[in-house]
Write a protein that holds these residues in place. Structure first.
Motif, PDB file in Angstrom:
ATOM      1  N   ALA A 235     -64.558  -5.248  -0.715  1.00  0.00           N
ATOM      2  CA  ALA A 235     -65.152  -6.571  -0.893  1.00  0.00           C
ATOM      3  C   ALA A 235     -64.268  -7.654  -0.295  1.00  0.00           C
ATOM      4  CB  ALA A 235     -65.387  -6.831  -2.378  1.00  0.00           C
ATOM      5  N   PHE A 236     -62.958  -7.473  -0.390  1.00  0.00           N
ATOM      6  CA  PHE A 236     -62.032  -8.455   0.184  1.00  0.00           C
ATOM      7  C   PHE A 236     -62.207  -8.549   1.701  1.00  0.00           C
ATOM      8  CE2 PHE A 236     -57.907  -9.218   2.264  1.00  0.00           C
ATOM      9  CZ  PHE A 236     -57.635 -10.502   1.790  1.00  0.00           C
ATOM     10  N   ARG A 237     -62.373  -7.427   2.368  1.00  0.00           N
ATOM     11  CA  ARG A 237     -62.487  -7.430   3.826  1.00  0.00           C
ATOM     12  C   ARG A 237     -63.744  -8.167   4.291  1.00  0.00           C
ATOM     13  NH1 ARG A 237     -57.264  -6.540   4.692  1.00  0.00           N
ATOM     14  NH2 ARG A 237     -56.592  -4.638   3.613  1.00  0.00           N
ATOM     15  N   ARG A 238     -64.774  -8.211   3.456  1.00  0.00           N
ATOM     16  CA  ARG A 238     -65.986  -8.947   3.843  1.00  0.00           C
ATOM     17  C   ARG A 238     -66.023 -10.348   3.242  1.00  0.00           C
ATOM     18  NH1 ARG A 238     -69.625  -8.400  -0.444  1.00  0.00           N
ATOM     19  NH2 ARG A 238     -69.190  -6.670  -1.853  1.00  0.00           N
ATOM     20  N   GLY A 239     -64.922 -10.785   2.650  1.00  0.00           N
ATOM     21  CA  GLY A 239     -64.823 -12.162   2.186  1.00  0.00           C
ATOM     22  C   GLY A 239     -65.483 -12.451   0.860  1.00  0.00           C
ATOM     23  N   ALA A 240     -65.686 -11.427   0.029  1.00  0.00           N
ATOM     24  CA  ALA A 240     -66.380 -11.638  -1.242  1.00  0.00           C
ATOM     25  C   ALA A 240     -65.588 -12.524  -2.197  1.00  0.00           C
ATOM     26  CB  ALA A 240     -66.677 -10.296  -1.905  1.00  0.00           C
ATOM     27  N   HIS A 241     -64.289 -12.643  -1.986  1.00  0.00           N
ATOM     28  CA  HIS A 241     -63.454 -13.457  -2.874  1.00  0.00           C
ATOM     29  C   HIS A 241     -63.534 -14.947  -2.566  1.00  0.00           C
ATOM     30  CE1 HIS A 241     -61.322 -12.758   0.833  1.00  0.00           C
ATOM     31  NE2 HIS A 241     -60.430 -13.699   0.546  1.00  0.00           N
ATOM     32  N   LEU A 242     -64.028 -15.312  -1.407  1.00  0.00           N
ATOM     33  CA  LEU A 242     -63.965 -16.705  -0.972  1.00  0.00           C
ATOM     34  C   LEU A 242     -64.767 -17.656  -1.860  1.00  0.00           C
ATOM     35  CD1 LEU A 242     -64.065 -16.186   2.910  1.00  0.00           C
ATOM     36  CD2 LEU A 242     -62.073 -16.589   1.424  1.00  0.00           C
ATOM     37  N   PRO A 243     -65.999 -17.316  -2.295  1.00  0.00           N
ATOM     38  CA  PRO A 243     -66.696 -18.230  -3.215  1.00  0.00           C
ATOM     39  C   PRO A 243     -65.943 -18.434  -4.527  1.00  0.00           C
ATOM     40  CG  PRO A 243     -68.236 -16.669  -2.240  1.00  0.00           C
ATOM     41  CD  PRO A 243     -66.868 -16.192  -1.880  1.00  0.00           C
ATOM     42  N   THR A 244     -65.280 -17.388  -5.016  1.00  0.00           N
ATOM     43  CA  THR A 244     -64.502 -17.516  -6.256  1.00  0.00           C
ATOM     44  C   THR A 244     -63.315 -18.441  -6.045  1.00  0.00           C
ATOM     45  OG1 THR A 244     -65.146 -15.227  -6.729  1.00  0.00           O
ATOM     46  CG2 THR A 244     -63.438 -16.204  -8.120  1.00  0.00           C
ATOM     47  N   VAL A 245     -62.661 -18.309  -4.908  1.00  0.00           N
ATOM     48  CA  VAL A 245     -61.547 -19.202  -4.577  1.00  0.00           C
ATOM     49  C   VAL A 245     -62.026 -20.643  -4.475  1.00  0.00           C
ATOM     50  CG1 VAL A 245     -59.880 -19.808  -2.776  1.00  0.00           C
ATOM     51  CG2 VAL A 245     -60.212 -17.404  -3.420  1.00  0.00           C
ATOM     52  N   GLU A 246     -63.119 -20.840  -3.784  1.00  0.00           N
ATOM     53  CA  GLU A 246     -63.650 -22.193  -3.608  1.00  0.00           C
ATOM     54  C   GLU A 246     -64.007 -22.834  -4.948  1.00  0.00           C
ATOM     55  OE1 GLU A 246     -67.323 -24.478  -1.244  1.00  0.00           O
ATOM     56  OE2 GLU A 246     -66.993 -22.324  -1.019  1.00  0.00           O
ATOM     57  N   ALA A 247     -64.636 -22.049  -5.836  1.00  0.00           N
ATOM     58  CA  ALA A 247     -65.003 -22.585  -7.150  1.00  0.00           C
ATOM     59  C   ALA A 247     -63.772 -22.923  -7.972  1.00  0.00           C
ATOM     60  CB  ALA A 247     -65.873 -21.570  -7.888  1.00  0.00           C
ATOM     61  N   ALA A 248     -62.737 -22.094  -7.887  1.00  0.00           N
ATOM     62  CA  ALA A 248     -61.503 -22.364  -8.616  1.00  0.00           C
ATOM     63  C   ALA A 248     -60.846 -23.643  -8.114  1.00  0.00           C
ATOM     64  CB  ALA A 248     -60.547 -21.182  -8.478  1.00  0.00           C
ATOM     65  N   ARG A 249     -60.826 -23.819  -6.820  1.00  0.00           N
ATOM     66  CA  ARG A 249     -60.259 -25.043  -6.241  1.00  0.00           C
ATOM     67  C   ARG A 249     -61.060 -26.269  -6.676  1.00  0.00           C
ATOM     68  NH1 ARG A 249     -55.158 -24.876  -5.382  1.00  0.00           N
ATOM     69  NH2 ARG A 249     -54.467 -23.318  -3.878  1.00  0.00           N
ATOM     70  N   ALA A 250     -62.367 -26.145  -6.639  1.00  0.00           N
ATOM     71  CA  ALA A 250     -63.208 -27.276  -7.039  1.00  0.00           C
ATOM     72  C   ALA A 250     -63.015 -27.627  -8.507  1.00  0.00           C
ATOM     73  CB  ALA A 250     -64.678 -26.943  -6.764  1.00  0.00           C
ATOM     74  N   ALA A 251     -62.683 -26.628  -9.322  1.00  0.00           N
ATOM     75  CA  ALA A 251     -62.467 -26.867 -10.750  1.00  0.00           C
ATOM     76  C   ALA A 251     -61.094 -27.439 -11.045  1.00  0.00           C
ATOM     77  CB  ALA A 251     -62.666 -25.571 -11.528  1.00  0.00           C
ATOM     78  N   GLY A 252     -60.212 -27.496 -10.038  1.00  0.00           N
ATOM     79  CA  GLY A 252     -58.912 -28.116 -10.227  1.00  0.00           C
ATOM     80  C   GLY A 252     -57.778 -27.159 -10.508  1.00  0.00           C
ATOM     81  N   ALA A 253     -57.898 -25.894 -10.107  1.00  0.00           N
ATOM     82  CA  ALA A 253     -56.829 -24.924 -10.350  1.00  0.00           C
ATOM     83  C   ALA A 253     -55.558 -25.339  -9.635  1.00  0.00           C
ATOM     84  CB  ALA A 253     -57.266 -23.537  -9.883  1.00  0.00           C
ATOM     85  N   GLY A 254     -54.412 -25.140 -10.309  1.00  0.00           N
ATOM     86  CA  GLY A 254     -53.136 -25.471  -9.692  1.00  0.00           C
ATOM     87  C   GLY A 254     -52.797 -24.527  -8.562  1.00  0.00           C
ATOM     88  N   ALA A 255     -52.955 -23.240  -8.795  1.00  0.00           N
ATOM     89  CA  ALA A 255     -52.733 -22.225  -7.777  1.00  0.00           C
ATOM     90  C   ALA A 255     -53.824 -21.177  -7.895  1.00  0.00           C
ATOM     91  CB  ALA A 255     -51.360 -21.576  -7.947  1.00  0.00           C
ATOM     92  N   VAL A 256     -54.216 -20.628  -6.766  1.00  0.00           N
ATOM     93  CA  VAL A 256     -55.192 -19.539  -6.739  1.00  0.00           C
ATOM     94  C   VAL A 256     -54.515 -18.356  -6.057  1.00  0.00           C
ATOM     95  CG1 VAL A 256     -57.449 -18.754  -5.964  1.00  0.00           C
ATOM     96  CG2 VAL A 256     -57.126 -21.141  -6.628  1.00  0.00           C
TER      97      VAL A 256
END
Length: 662
Positions: free
Chosen positions: A69-90
């Motif tokens: 899943a990582f190779r096809r970028g499945a983690h990217l929406p989760t990263v984006e949502a975490a950043r939008a929510a104000g996470a200090g580090a992802v």
């Protein structure tokens, strides 16, 4: 970093090579003119034991993701949502529980908005989390697998539940678990229960309608205590985050990590509903689902620590819903790999059984054809079912709404007393033990006698159809018209006009045809405004005003319109199925013009008029309202009272009680 080997996992151990290192068979220098060989790293079987250093406020997010899943970028929406929510580090950390002893992978590299725990791929989910722990710096960590999707606001609700306060608390909340749903809007897990010591954990409320879990947290509560989590999404106090255990079974690893974290801090693990939080379950070839029931000897050892442990929180958690746990089913530790899915079955408590037996409080499953989730949000069936459910609840009933993918619920349907099918597009399987009720509200030509015969009680929103089919089949079909909610659709005298100078209005989709009433309105030269999907390229400039009108804005639109237009499918008009729009619009005091339907002229006290030609439509609209403003409002109030969903619910409840009392 300090590491411990996972020798038993593959029968080998050894240090992890530094980033960029490769297996012996991939280090041969490229020959002249050939493309360089991509470096590959062996699967990482180590377990990092270094602790996090939480020295900042806020929260970090650890995103676990399957290697494919990582190779096809499945983690990217989760990263984006975490950043939008104000996470200090992802921190993204990659694993592959299907890895073999000789598996190798390209290095894991950081990307936009995230770092990676290490360049290697972990052999287990626990190993992936362990690698990320030393990188955490914020007070709270949210661990979220890429196969979990959280709605807006969920990050902050989970973080707030575990954020320390200045008040002294005997058992603080240390771990917060979201209620996760499957894509059919059934509960995937509301936390984990321990059916018996050393057995694998079971997903609490698995297979229940999502509404059952809504009582797991009130407006001022952090959540309901549960034994642990069993799916890889939870928030925890970073300083208390325990070292994960070694096992390829992710459920066991999650359960041990969350329970160990809560125990070490002398606190609680709680579950709380956060809205539409979804998880992909079931293994897929591309890593798109969470693997279940793959227990190894490491999982057996991990569960053995609970040999003398008793789950004391599951029974109180179910009691919040009026349920008690039935005898659990679980295979013992050390059984073969293909274990049964552990199950904690909910049953009704004594008080609810007494209410059911007296017919005072029944549990209704309202079944609709709409899709679950956002796909079904704009379906008329969805709004209809919500209003009917609210009306039944006002009469003391318990109600859940089942969409087309959840009409059969093997692990929770035994709790239903009544299965009410709102018949639209689907021929729905009847419930095996409940009182089955059919209410045909649309598409009557799809209903066959064999389907009618399967039901205990039959109603139809078309009186003409009900009478004809009753005579033809010998099966009683009672007329029961559609309805409105007068709490929303009413002639509000205080609200200012949201749409001043609004002429003739139509709200509805094209249904892949040029709706007759819209065609006729254009031919009549009316001052027309249309809201709905599919009209964008069909109407003159300025006529199409929008694709969708939120349901809570419809009453104001109807009130402000000089005339509201409506039409019916041919079979519905023929058989007297009066459109729900007529009830809603007329209850606001609006004047409605529609195609001819038997009985409609007498039904709405003059609020609804019919037309049969372009000339008639032009004349009816030109004449407009005959009543004063106050008379119009009084007419709307009367229609709302006569045709309220509560009135229909009373008819249904009375019929069901009589049927069950036979």
């Amino acid at each position: 970093m300090a590491r411990t080997g996972l020798g038993r996992l593959f029968g080998r151990s050894g240090p992890v090579p530094p980033a960029g290192a490769a297996d012996d068979d991939t280090t041969t220098p490229a020959t002249a003119g050939a493309s360089p060989v991509e470096p590959r790293l062996p699967v990482d079987t180590s377990l990092v034991v270094d602790a996090p250093q939480a020295d900042a406020d806020g929260f970090d997010v650890v995103v676990t993701v399957d290697e494919r899943a990582f190779r096809r970028g499945a983690h990217l929406p989760t990263v984006e949502a975490a950043r939008a929510a104000g996470a200090g580090a992802v921190v993204v950390t990659v694993h592959d529980v299907h890895a073999g002893p000789t598996s190798t992978y390209p290095p894991v590299a950081p990307g936009d908005g995230y770092t990676v725990a290490r360049p290697t791929v972990a052999a287990t989910w626990g190993g992936a989390v362990a690698a990320a722990r030393p990188l955490l710096r914020s007070a709270v960590v949210l661990v979220q697998d890429a196969r979990v999707t959280l709605p807006d606001g969920a990050h902050h609700r989970l973080v707030a539940a575990v954020t320390p306060t200045t008040a002294a608390v005997v058992e603080p909340v240390v771990v917060a678990v979201p209620v996760l749903r499957t894509t059919d809007d059934l509960v995937a897990s509301a936390g984990a229960a321990l059916p018996q010591p050393t057995a694998p954990v079971a997903s609490l409320l698995r297979g229940h309608p999502a509404a059952d879990a809504d009582a797991f947290a009130g407006p001022h509560e952090p959540g309901t205590p549960v034994f642990a989590a069993d799916l890889p999404c939870f928030a925890a106090r970073t300083a208390d985050l325990a070292t994960p255990v070694r096992t390829v079974d992710t459920r066991t690893a999650v359960a041990r990590l969350t329970r160990d974290t809560a125990d070490a801090a002398g606190g609680r693990c709680v579950a709380l509903p956060v809205g539409r939080a979804y998880v992909a379950v079931g293994a897929t070839a591309d890593g798109g689902g969470i693997r279940e029931g793959r227990y190894d000897t490491d999982a057996a050892d991990a569960l053995a620590v609970w040999r003398d442990r008793i789950d004391t929180v599951t029974a109180p958690a179910l009691a919040r819903l009026g349920f008690v746990p039935a005898a659990g089913t679980a295979d013992p530790v050390g059984a073969p790999v293909a274990l049964r899915e552990p199950l904690v079955r909910a049953e009704r408590d004594a008080a609810r059984l007494e209410l059911r037996d007296r017919g005072e409080r029944l549990r209704w499953s309202v079944r609709i054809a709409a899709h679950p989730g956002a796909r079904g949000d704009d379906w008329g069936d969805t709004f209809f079912a919500a209003d009917l459910a609210a009306a039944l609840r006002s009469l003391g009933q318990e109600v859940v709404v089942d969409h087309r993918e959840s009409h059969v619920r093997p692990t929770s349907e035994h709790l239903d007393d009544v299965a009410l099918t709102l018949r639209g597009l689907d021929d729905t399987p009847v419930h095996p033990s409940a009182t089955n009720v059919l209410w045909v509200i649309s598409h009557p030509d799809l209903v066959r006698p064999a389907e009618l015969a399967r039901y205990d009680l039959r109603f139809a929103a078309g009186p003409v159809w009900a009478a004809r089919v009753s005579a033809e089949t010998g099966l009683e079909v009672r007329p029961l018209l559609q309805a409105t909610d007068p709490a929303r659709f009413h002639p509000d005298v205080t609200a200012a006009a949201a749409h001043p100078d609004l002429g003739t209005v139509f709200v509805g989709k094209t249904r892949d045809v040029f709706r007759p009433v819209v065609r006729d309105a254009l031919a009549a030269g009316l001052d027309l405004a249309v809201w709905g999907e599919g009209w964008e390229d069909l109407l003159p400039a300025g006529v199409h005003r929008g694709v969708f009108v939120p349901n809570d804005e419809l009453p104001a639109l109807y009130r402000d319109a000089r005339v509201v237009l409506n039409d019916h499918w041919h079979d519905m008009a023929r058989d007297g199925f009066v459109s729900n729009r007529l009830f809603d619009a007329a209850a606001t005091g609006a004047l409605v013009v529609t195609d001819p339907v038997p009985g409609v002229d007498e039904l709405f006290h003059g609020a609804v008029r019919t037309y049969d030609s372009v000339e008639t439509l032009r004349a009816v609209v030109a004449e407009g309202e005959r009543l004063t403003a106050e008379e119009r409002r009084e007419r709307g109030r009367r229609i709302g009272e006569e045709h309220a969903f509560r009135a229909r619910a009373e008819v249904l409840l009375d019929a069901v009680r009589r049927q069950r009392g036979r």
